[in-house]
Design a protein around this motif. Structure first.
Motif, PDB file in Angstrom:
ATOM      1  N   ASP A 133       0.879  -1.165   0.000  1.00 36.24           N
ATOM      2  CA  ASP A 133       0.000   0.000   0.000  1.00 36.24           C
ATOM      3  C   ASP A 133       0.926   1.229   0.000  1.00 36.24           C
ATOM      4  OD1 ASP A 133      -1.842   2.014   0.549  1.00 36.24           O
ATOM      5  OD2 ASP A 133      -2.789   0.939   2.213  1.00 36.24           O
ATOM      6  N   ASP A 161      -7.778  -0.197  -1.366  1.00 35.77           N
ATOM      7  CA  ASP A 161      -8.135  -1.280  -0.438  1.00 35.77           C
ATOM      8  C   ASP A 161      -8.830  -2.457  -1.122  1.00 35.77           C
ATOM      9  OD1 ASP A 161      -7.065   0.416   1.433  1.00 35.77           O
ATOM     10  OD2 ASP A 161      -8.837   0.470   2.718  1.00 35.77           O
ATOM     11  N   VAL A 162      -9.795  -2.185  -1.984  1.00 39.84           N
ATOM     12  CA  VAL A 162     -10.521  -3.274  -2.645  1.00 39.84           C
ATOM     13  C   VAL A 162      -9.598  -4.015  -3.611  1.00 39.84           C
ATOM     14  CG1 VAL A 162     -12.428  -3.849  -4.199  1.00 39.84           C
ATOM     15  CG2 VAL A 162     -12.782  -2.220  -2.339  1.00 39.84           C
ATOM     16  N   THR A 172      -7.259  -6.206  -1.653  1.00 41.24           N
ATOM     17  CA  THR A 172      -8.019  -7.338  -1.108  1.00 41.24           C
ATOM     18  C   THR A 172      -8.261  -8.404  -2.164  1.00 41.24           C
ATOM     19  OG1 THR A 172      -9.064  -5.932   0.554  1.00 41.24           O
ATOM     20  CG2 THR A 172     -10.205  -7.997  -0.015  1.00 41.24           C
ATOM     21  N   ILE A 178      -6.659 -12.261  -2.035  1.00 41.06           N
ATOM     22  CA  ILE A 178      -7.528 -13.447  -2.088  1.00 41.06           C
ATOM     23  C   ILE A 178      -7.162 -14.325  -3.294  1.00 41.06           C
ATOM     24  CG2 ILE A 178      -9.915 -14.200  -2.470  1.00 41.06           C
ATOM     25  CD1 ILE A 178     -10.733 -11.846  -0.609  1.00 41.06           C
ATOM     26  N   ASP A 218      -8.170  -1.671   8.159  1.00 36.65           N
ATOM     27  CA  ASP A 218      -9.207  -2.272   7.318  1.00 36.65           C
ATOM     28  C   ASP A 218      -8.785  -3.635   6.786  1.00 36.65           C
ATOM     29  OD1 ASP A 218     -10.874  -0.100   7.662  1.00 36.65           O
ATOM     30  OD2 ASP A 218     -10.329   0.848   5.765  1.00 36.65           O
ATOM     31  N   PHE A 219      -7.497  -3.922   6.783  1.00 37.49           N
ATOM     32  CA  PHE A 219      -7.010  -5.200   6.262  1.00 37.49           C
ATOM     33  C   PHE A 219      -7.007  -6.327   7.298  1.00 37.49           C
ATOM     34  CE2 PHE A 219      -4.780  -2.267   3.234  1.00 37.49           C
ATOM     35  CZ  PHE A 219      -5.495  -2.654   2.116  1.00 37.49           C
ATOM     36  N   LEU A 251      -9.197  -9.239   6.287  1.00 40.26           N
ATOM     37  CA  LEU A 251      -8.602  -9.928   5.147  1.00 40.26           C
ATOM     38  C   LEU A 251      -7.545 -10.924   5.612  1.00 40.26           C
ATOM     39  CD1 LEU A 251      -8.031 -10.343   2.103  1.00 40.26           C
ATOM     40  CD2 LEU A 251      -6.481  -8.357   2.268  1.00 40.26           C
ATOM     41  N   LYS A 294      -9.127 -13.881   7.264  1.00 41.38           N
ATOM     42  CA  LYS A 294      -9.779 -14.741   6.273  1.00 41.38           C
ATOM     43  C   LYS A 294      -8.779 -15.618   5.529  1.00 41.38           C
ATOM     44  CE  LYS A 294     -13.125 -16.155   3.550  1.00 41.38           C
ATOM     45  NZ  LYS A 294     -14.060 -17.143   4.038  1.00 41.38           N
TER      46      LYS A 294
END
Length: 157
Positions: free
Chosen positions: A9, A87-88, A91, A95, A112-113, A116, A119
């Protein structure tokens, strides 16, 4: 050999390092440290494109190190605020690559991560490493990671 995917980032790292240390992040030193005895499956640096020659030079340096640089246009809103959030995109890429690697390395302090990382570590049994500025990294992100590596003098220019 351990397989890794790296996700940077860029804006977050730039501003947190600048705010805390008044210096720049040393991407080459990071690369040397993070990839030692590891196979890099993917390495992405997510940045904002302002069509600035200095930024374009910096992006070329990232490419020469081994990063694929993903750019999103800088959007200035009429109210004076700006938009340029990855961010999106980060992500989705994490994934996508989590099932292909043993470890995910995220350079960000953005809390915010945290979901993620939770997960991918439970769904894909990958280890997760976060590199961040200790004072400016969300505690929830540090807690969600398998390991936290503090950005300090050895990773600064």
């Amino acid at each position: 050999m351990e397989r890794v995917a790296i996700f940077v980032d860029v804006q977050n790292i730039y501003y947190t390092v600048k705010q805390c240390y008044q210096k720049h992040f040393n991407y080459q030193a990071f690369w040397n440290q993070a990839t030692q005895n590891r196979k890099v499956v993917a390495a992405f640096a997510y940045a904002i494109d302002k069509n600035d020659p200095k930024q374009q030079n910096f992006q070329q340096i990232l490419r020469s190190i081994g990063f694929v640089v993903k750019l999103k246009p800088y959007i200035q809103r009429s109210d004076g605020s700006a938009k340029g959030d990855w961010d999106v995109g980060i992500t989705l890429d994490v994934i996508e690559y989590a099932p292909k690697v043993d470890s995910i390395i995220l350079l960000s302090g953005d809390g915010d991560f945290d979901m993620l990382l939770d997960k991918v570590s439970t769904s894909y049994a990958v280890t997760t490493e976060v590199y961040g500025v200790p004072l400016l990294t969300a505690p929830s992100l540090i807690n969600a990671a398998s390991g936290f590596i503090a950005i300090n003098d050895n990773l600064l220019l």
